[in-house]
Design a protein around this motif. Structure first.
Motif, mmCIF file in Angstrom:
data_model
loop_
_atom_site.group_PDB
_atom_site.id
_atom_site.type_symbol
_atom_site.label_atom_id
_atom_site.label_comp_id
_atom_site.label_asym_id
_atom_site.label_seq_id
_atom_site.Cartn_x
_atom_site.Cartn_y
_atom_site.Cartn_z
ATOM 1 N N GLY A 40 3.415 -3.506 45.126
ATOM 2 C CA GLY A 40 4.835 -3.353 44.803
ATOM 3 C C GLY A 40 5.096 -2.005 44.184
ATOM 4 O O GLY A 40 4.178 -1.347 43.677
ATOM 5 N N SER A 44 8.365 -3.195 39.823
ATOM 6 C CA SER A 44 8.584 -4.386 40.650
ATOM 7 C C SER A 44 8.195 -5.675 39.946
ATOM 8 O O SER A 44 8.656 -6.762 40.316
ATOM 9 C CB SER A 44 7.794 -4.271 41.955
ATOM 10 O OG SER A 44 6.397 -4.194 41.690
ATOM 11 N N LYS A 214 3.165 -9.225 47.916
ATOM 12 C CA LYS A 214 4.059 -8.124 47.540
ATOM 13 C C LYS A 214 5.111 -8.620 46.552
ATOM 14 O O LYS A 214 5.758 -9.647 46.783
ATOM 15 C CB LYS A 214 4.741 -7.532 48.772
ATOM 16 C CG LYS A 214 5.597 -6.309 48.441
ATOM 17 C CD LYS A 214 6.175 -5.670 49.700
ATOM 18 C CE LYS A 214 7.000 -4.445 49.334
ATOM 19 N NZ LYS A 214 7.577 -3.783 50.541
ATOM 20 N N SER A 216 8.620 -7.684 44.617
ATOM 21 C CA SER A 216 9.795 -6.820 44.709
ATOM 22 C C SER A 216 10.891 -7.385 43.820
ATOM 23 O O SER A 216 11.272 -8.561 43.962
ATOM 24 C CB SER A 216 10.290 -6.744 46.171
ATOM 25 O OG SER A 216 11.436 -5.939 46.264
ATOM 26 N N LYS A 219 10.250 -10.781 42.228
ATOM 27 C CA LYS A 219 10.045 -11.933 43.098
ATOM 28 C C LYS A 219 8.978 -11.621 44.139
ATOM 29 O O LYS A 219 8.753 -10.454 44.466
ATOM 30 C CB LYS A 219 11.347 -12.313 43.802
ATOM 31 C CG LYS A 219 12.454 -12.770 42.864
ATOM 32 C CD LYS A 219 13.695 -13.180 43.663
ATOM 33 C CE LYS A 219 14.790 -13.666 42.730
ATOM 34 N NZ LYS A 219 16.002 -14.095 43.478
ATOM 35 N N ALA A 221 7.931 -11.159 47.689
ATOM 36 C CA ALA A 221 8.617 -10.859 48.942
ATOM 37 C C ALA A 221 7.983 -11.672 50.073
ATOM 38 O O ALA A 221 6.764 -11.728 50.187
ATOM 39 C CB ALA A 221 8.534 -9.372 49.248
#
Length: 222
Positions: A40, A44, A214, A216, A219, A221
């Motif tokens: 991230g 993030s 990941k 973002s 949260k 993603a």
């Protein structure tokens, strides 16, 4: 078999009168033996989730089960025991003590665990051998390259075979060649059955890791 189970984790920080959700209702599961990259952009939430995984921080809400133990129900002493026994940490900045040899740096956390000197030396030497530095046991950090220092840090993390290894940008301070060397060691450790969760912003590094998560805007993603 699950090693990590996080459910509905929310973590907030206050900036003046404004509250920012670093993590927003995050849930994830990691099984024993997995190698997972958490990626991230800066801000993030990936560092926040790493701190919670490492029992260094607690969220406002949610649950975290680590190797069958409910982390957020543990008091300070119990939480420290969980952190020391269940997790091996690898940091971007190595976190080695400059006045101690490679072997002594590995032994230091073993002293805190109450392990006797003879056993400490065996564990440290075995761990150094696993990262190919058995011939550098007496060297101080300043006598080692950056890649070698990170290999000592990995040896320190794995000396007692903790169930979970957390690596926070372990290649971030290294040149490309040393970074590849560190990743090769971590991938080999994973092949031997060790569970590794690694934070990285480097997509090229993340691409060689079997599983990627990941983050973002706080949260996961999808």
């Amino acid at each position: 078999m699950k090693l990590i189970e996080m459910k509905n984790i929310t973590k907030e920080y206050s900036v003046g009168e404004i509250k920012i959700k670093a993590l927003d209702n995050v849930s994830l599961q990691i099984s024993k033996g997995e190698f997972v990259a958490i990626t991230g952009q800066s801000g993030s939430g990936k560092s926040t989730i790493m701190n919670i995984l490492g029992c260094l921080d607690k969220p406002e809400s949610g649950t975290y089960i680590l190797n069958g133990q409910d982390v957020f129900r543990a008091n300070g002493k119990k939480l420290s025991q969980i952190r020391n026994r269940e997790i091996g940490f690898i940091f971007q900045s190595f976190n080695l003590i400059s006045s101690l040899s490679a072997e002594e740096n590995i032994e230091l956390p073993l002293i805190y665990r109450g392990i006797k000197k003879a056993e400490r030396r065996i564990l440290a030497k075995n761990a150094l051998a696993m990262v190919g530095l058995e011939n550098r046991a007496d060297h101080l950090p300043g006598q080692l390259s950056g890649g070698q220092q990170q290999r000592v840090a990995i040896a320190r993390a794995i000396a007692l075979s903790p169930p979970l290894i957390l690596a926070d940008e372990p290649t971030g301070n290294l040149d490309a060649a040393s970074g590849k060397e560190i990743m090769s060691i971590l991938l080999n450790l994973n092949k031997e059955g060790k569970t590794i969760v690694m934070i990285t912003h480097d997509n090229a590094i993340a691409s060689v890791i079997p599983k990627q998560i990941k983050i973002s805007d706080g949260k996961i993603a999808v």
